[in-house]
Enzyme design. Structure first.
Site, PDB file in Angstrom:
ATOM      1  N   ILE A   1       0.840  -1.207   0.000  1.00  0.00           N
ATOM      2  CA  ILE A   1       0.000   0.000   0.000  1.00  0.00           C
ATOM      3  C   ILE A   1       0.876   1.260   0.000  1.00  0.00           C
ATOM      4  CG2 ILE A   1      -1.781   1.271   1.281  1.00  0.00           C
ATOM      5  CD1 ILE A   1      -2.670  -1.471   2.459  1.00  0.00           C
TER       6      ILE A   1
ATOM      7  N   ARG B   1      14.606  -3.810  -1.759  1.00  0.00           N
ATOM      8  CA  ARG B   1      13.210  -3.450  -2.095  1.00  0.00           C
ATOM      9  C   ARG B   1      13.060  -1.936  -2.191  1.00  0.00           C
ATOM     10  NH1 ARG B   1      11.112  -7.933   0.533  1.00  0.00           N
ATOM     11  NH2 ARG B   1      11.303  -6.898   2.541  1.00  0.00           N
TER      12      ARG B   1
ATOM     13  N   ASP C   1      14.594   1.677  10.462  1.00  0.00           N
ATOM     14  CA  ASP C   1      13.526   1.018  11.221  1.00  0.00           C
ATOM     15  C   ASP C   1      12.809   2.117  12.010  1.00  0.00           C
ATOM     16  OD1 ASP C   1      11.920  -0.275  13.039  1.00  0.00           O
ATOM     17  OD2 ASP C   1      13.409  -1.772  13.594  1.00  0.00           O
TER      18      ASP C   1
ATOM     19  N   ARG D   1       3.526  13.545  16.267  1.00  0.00           N
ATOM     20  CA  ARG D   1       3.829  14.614  17.242  1.00  0.00           C
ATOM     21  C   ARG D   1       4.984  15.494  16.750  1.00  0.00           C
ATOM     22  NH1 ARG D   1       5.256  18.255  19.373  1.00  0.00           N
ATOM     23  NH2 ARG D   1       5.450  18.826  21.570  1.00  0.00           N
TER      24      ARG D   1
ATOM     25  N   SER E   1      -4.744   2.686   8.891  1.00  0.00           N
ATOM     26  CA  SER E   1      -5.197   1.784   9.945  1.00  0.00           C
ATOM     27  C   SER E   1      -5.741   0.524   9.265  1.00  0.00           C
ATOM     28  CB  SER E   1      -6.244   2.465  10.820  1.00  0.00           C
ATOM     29  OG  SER E   1      -6.722   1.574  11.785  1.00  0.00           O
TER      30      SER E   1
ATOM     31  N   TYR F   1      -2.252  -6.785  16.961  1.00  0.00           N
ATOM     32  CA  TYR F   1      -2.346  -6.030  15.702  1.00  0.00           C
ATOM     33  C   TYR F   1      -3.662  -5.242  15.643  1.00  0.00           C
ATOM     34  CZ  TYR F   1      -2.948  -4.894  10.798  1.00  0.00           C
ATOM     35  OH  TYR F   1      -3.177  -4.207   9.634  1.00  0.00           O
TER      36      TYR F   1
ATOM     37  N   LYS G   1      -4.207  -1.055  15.617  1.00  0.00           N
ATOM     38  CA  LYS G   1      -4.891  -0.275  14.579  1.00  0.00           C
ATOM     39  C   LYS G   1      -6.028   0.563  15.169  1.00  0.00           C
ATOM     40  CE  LYS G   1      -2.269  -1.165  11.191  1.00  0.00           C
ATOM     41  NZ  LYS G   1      -1.483  -0.082  10.587  1.00  0.00           N
TER      42      LYS G   1
HETATM   43  N1  LIG Z   1      -2.487  -5.972   3.609  1.00  0.00           N
HETATM   44  C1  LIG Z   1      -3.636  -5.825   4.262  1.00  0.00           C
HETATM   45  O1  LIG Z   1      -4.562  -6.668   4.158  1.00  0.00           O
HETATM   46  C2  LIG Z   1      -3.861  -4.612   5.116  1.00  0.00           C
HETATM   47  C3  LIG Z   1      -5.190  -4.334   5.514  1.00  0.00           C
HETATM   48  C4  LIG Z   1      -5.417  -3.223   6.322  1.00  0.00           C
HETATM   49  C5  LIG Z   1      -4.370  -2.417   6.711  1.00  0.00           C
HETATM   50  N2  LIG Z   1      -3.082  -2.706   6.293  1.00  0.00           N
HETATM   51  C6  LIG Z   1      -2.012  -1.814   6.745  1.00  0.00           C
HETATM   52  O2  LIG Z   1      -1.415  -1.245   5.605  1.00  0.00           O
HETATM   53  C7  LIG Z   1      -0.068  -0.875   5.917  1.00  0.00           C
HETATM   54  C8  LIG Z   1       0.853  -1.353   4.818  1.00  0.00           C
HETATM   55  O3  LIG Z   1       0.801  -2.775   4.779  1.00  0.00           O
HETATM   56  P1  LIG Z   1       0.987  -3.627   3.432  1.00  0.00           P
HETATM   57  O4  LIG Z   1      -0.169  -4.542   3.349  1.00  0.00           O
HETATM   58  O5  LIG Z   1       1.282  -2.741   2.301  1.00  0.00           O
HETATM   59  O6  LIG Z   1       2.238  -4.521   3.881  1.00  0.00           O
HETATM   60  P2  LIG Z   1       3.688  -4.756   3.224  1.00  0.00           P
HETATM   61  O7  LIG Z   1       3.564  -5.016   1.760  1.00  0.00           O
HETATM   62  O8  LIG Z   1       4.305  -5.785   4.103  1.00  0.00           O
HETATM   63  O9  LIG Z   1       4.414  -3.350   3.413  1.00  0.00           O
HETATM   64  C9  LIG Z   1       4.852  -2.907   4.648  1.00  0.00           C
HETATM   65  C10 LIG Z   1       5.866  -1.817   4.422  1.00  0.00           C
HETATM   66  O10 LIG Z   1       6.293  -1.294   5.685  1.00  0.00           O
HETATM   67  C11 LIG Z   1       7.713  -1.419   5.793  1.00  0.00           C
HETATM   68  N3  LIG Z   1       8.008  -1.588   7.204  1.00  0.00           N
HETATM   69  C12 LIG Z   1       7.522  -2.508   8.059  1.00  0.00           C
HETATM   70  N4  LIG Z   1       8.020  -2.314   9.284  1.00  0.00           N
HETATM   71  C13 LIG Z   1       8.830  -1.241   9.212  1.00  0.00           C
HETATM   72  C14 LIG Z   1       9.629  -0.551  10.151  1.00  0.00           C
HETATM   73  N5  LIG Z   1       9.692  -0.929  11.429  1.00  0.00           N
HETATM   74  N6  LIG Z   1      10.344   0.524   9.744  1.00  0.00           N
HETATM   75  C15 LIG Z   1      10.287   0.929   8.455  1.00  0.00           C
HETATM   76  N7  LIG Z   1       9.544   0.318   7.511  1.00  0.00           N
HETATM   77  C16 LIG Z   1       8.827  -0.758   7.884  1.00  0.00           C
HETATM   78  C17 LIG Z   1       8.059  -2.613   4.891  1.00  0.00           C
HETATM   79  O11 LIG Z   1       9.393  -2.620   4.438  1.00  0.00           O
HETATM   80  P3  LIG Z   1      10.559  -3.404   5.242  1.00  0.00           P
HETATM   81  O12 LIG Z   1       9.975  -4.684   5.745  1.00  0.00           O
HETATM   82  O13 LIG Z   1      11.653  -3.566   4.246  1.00  0.00           O
HETATM   83  O14 LIG Z   1      10.942  -2.477   6.349  1.00  0.00           O
HETATM   84  C18 LIG Z   1       7.117  -2.312   3.720  1.00  0.00           C
HETATM   85  O15 LIG Z   1       7.643  -1.280   2.927  1.00  0.00           O
HETATM   86  C19 LIG Z   1       0.227  -1.474   7.285  1.00  0.00           C
HETATM   87  O16 LIG Z   1       0.139  -0.468   8.276  1.00  0.00           O
HETATM   88  C20 LIG Z   1      -0.878  -2.495   7.479  1.00  0.00           C
HETATM   89  O17 LIG Z   1      -1.171  -2.681   8.837  1.00  0.00           O
HETATM   90  C21 LIG Z   1      -2.816  -3.773   5.507  1.00  0.00           C
END
Ligand SMILES: NC(=O)c1ccc[n+]([C@@H]2O[C@H](COP(=O)([O-])OP(=O)(O)OC[C@H]3O[C@@H](n4cnc5c(N)ncnc54)[C@H](OP(=O)(O)O)[C@@H]3O)[C@@H](O)[C@H]2O)c1
Length: 299
Positions: free
Chosen positions: A43, A67, A90, A150, A168, A182, A186
């Site tokens: 996303i 990536r 991070d 903040r 969220s 989790y 959210k």
């Molecule tokens: N997929 C779903 O079904 C879904 C549904 C509702 C909400 N969301 C929310 O959407 C958001 C994005 O998720 P996604 O589905 O796109 O997952 P994703 O493809 O796993 O992407 C997560 C991104 O966050 C980065 N990341 C994770 N932890 C990090 C950290 N501590 N510091 C810096 N970067 C970090 C990851 O890169 P690195 O791992 O390389 O750091 C990656 O770029 C999340 O907040 C998730 O909770 C997802």
């Protein structure tokens, strides 16, 4: 049409804006950037493509170098007119805010829009959860969102413009057995975002929170949830569609954005139905069959 509505929304959201000349002058020679945590995939990357249509600079923050490099190349190739900068970090580190602030100054950028997107999940019974995974969810999904918001908000208010878009989940509206931490994390994001939106109403800063349903990204596999029933029963949206709808809602000045049909229908239902009805259903959907204790039989 959307441009007209966006202008109307901007006027309304800025009705009590009080730009301070010193704050505006402080960034006169800097480039405004959209800072996206977790911008390297899913996303976050799809949102980067959306913001790239309007921004002068995009900053992508993530922890995995290759990536991040691929995301920067893809964005820079598609939008050659804008600056795309990667920051390997991070965001759960306690000093992440200071690192980002110093790095932006060094690059002669400032944060005009903050996208709190990075998030990690944890699936399985809470009693068997790995404590380090639990810490990672709290540090990334809660602490970093609060600290970054903040840190960036006061300067945005002082300039009388800017925005904070936080990702969220529909899961914010209900307790989530088998993804307990989790879902709770959210809920924090929605509550924080709605409260701040009320505090700063009219001061020129857009505050919005997005509540997607399931989205087809690496997220589910990374938290080992692919065996859960929701992965088979609920159709996952594409990150590109979620990002496009999130961007639309953000431009229109919405506070709570439902990106798609499932969230649009589910949000009012989840807000009305008692947890006694919804939680057992959610538990059934999220259960991966892992035991409560290591010695228990798997179900
Ligand atoms: N997929 C779903 O079904 C879904 C549904 C509702 C909400 N969301 C929310 O959407 C958001 C994005 O998720 P996604 O589905 O796109 O997952 P994703 O493809 O796993 O992407 C997560 C991104 O966050 C980065 N990341 C994770 N932890 C990090 C950290 N501590 N510091 C810096 N970067 C970090 C990851 O890169 P690195 O791992 O390389 O750091 C990656 O770029 C999340 O907040 C998730 O909770 C997802």
């Amino acid at each position: 049409m959307i441009d007209i509505l966006e202008n109307v929304a901007t006027r309304w959201l800025s009705r009590r804006a009080e730009p301070q000349p010193t704050a505006v002058a402080a960034v006169r020679d800097l480039t405004p950037a959209v800072v996206i945590t977790g911008g390297s995939s899913g996303i976050g990357l799809a949102l980067a493509h959306q913001f790239a249509k309007y921004a002068q600079a995009i900053v992508l923050i993530a922890r995995t170098q290759n990536r991040l490099d691929r995301a920067v190349i893809a964005l820079a190739t598609e939008y050659p007119g804008i600056r795309v900068e990667p920051l390997l970090l991070d965001i759960g580190r306690p000093d992440a805010v200071e690192i980002i602030a110093a790095w932006l100054t060094e690059k002669r950028l400032y944060c005009d829009v903050l996208v709190n997107n990075a998030g990690v999940g944890q699936s399985g019974p809470f009693s068997a959860s790995d404590p380090s995974g639990l810490d990672a969810v709290i540090a990334t999904n809660i602490a970093a969102v609060a600290r970054l918001t903040r840190a960036m908000l006061p300067d945005m208010l002082a300039r009388g413009r800017g925005g904070i878009l936080s990702i969220s989940s529909l899961g914010a509206l209900i307790p989530g057995p088998h993804q307990a931490t989790y879902y709770a994390s959210k809920a924090f994001v929605v509550s924080l975002s709605e409260a701040i939106r009320s505090e700063v109403a009219g001061r020129g800063v857009r505050i919005a929170v997005v509540l997607p349903g399931p989205v087809e990204t690496r997220f589910h596999a990374r938290m080992n949830a692919e065996g859960a029933l929701y992965r088979h029963f609920l159709k996952a949206a594409s990150p590109e569609r979620v990002a496009a709808l999130a961007m639309r809602g953000y431009r229109l000045g919405r506070g709570v954005i439902a990106p798609g049909m499932i969230p649009t229908l589910a949000i009012p239902v989840l807000r009305i139905l008692p947890h006694a009805v919804t939680v057992p259903v959610v538990r059934w959907l999220l259960d991966t069959g892992r035991p409560l204790l290591p010695g228990d039989r798997a179900r």
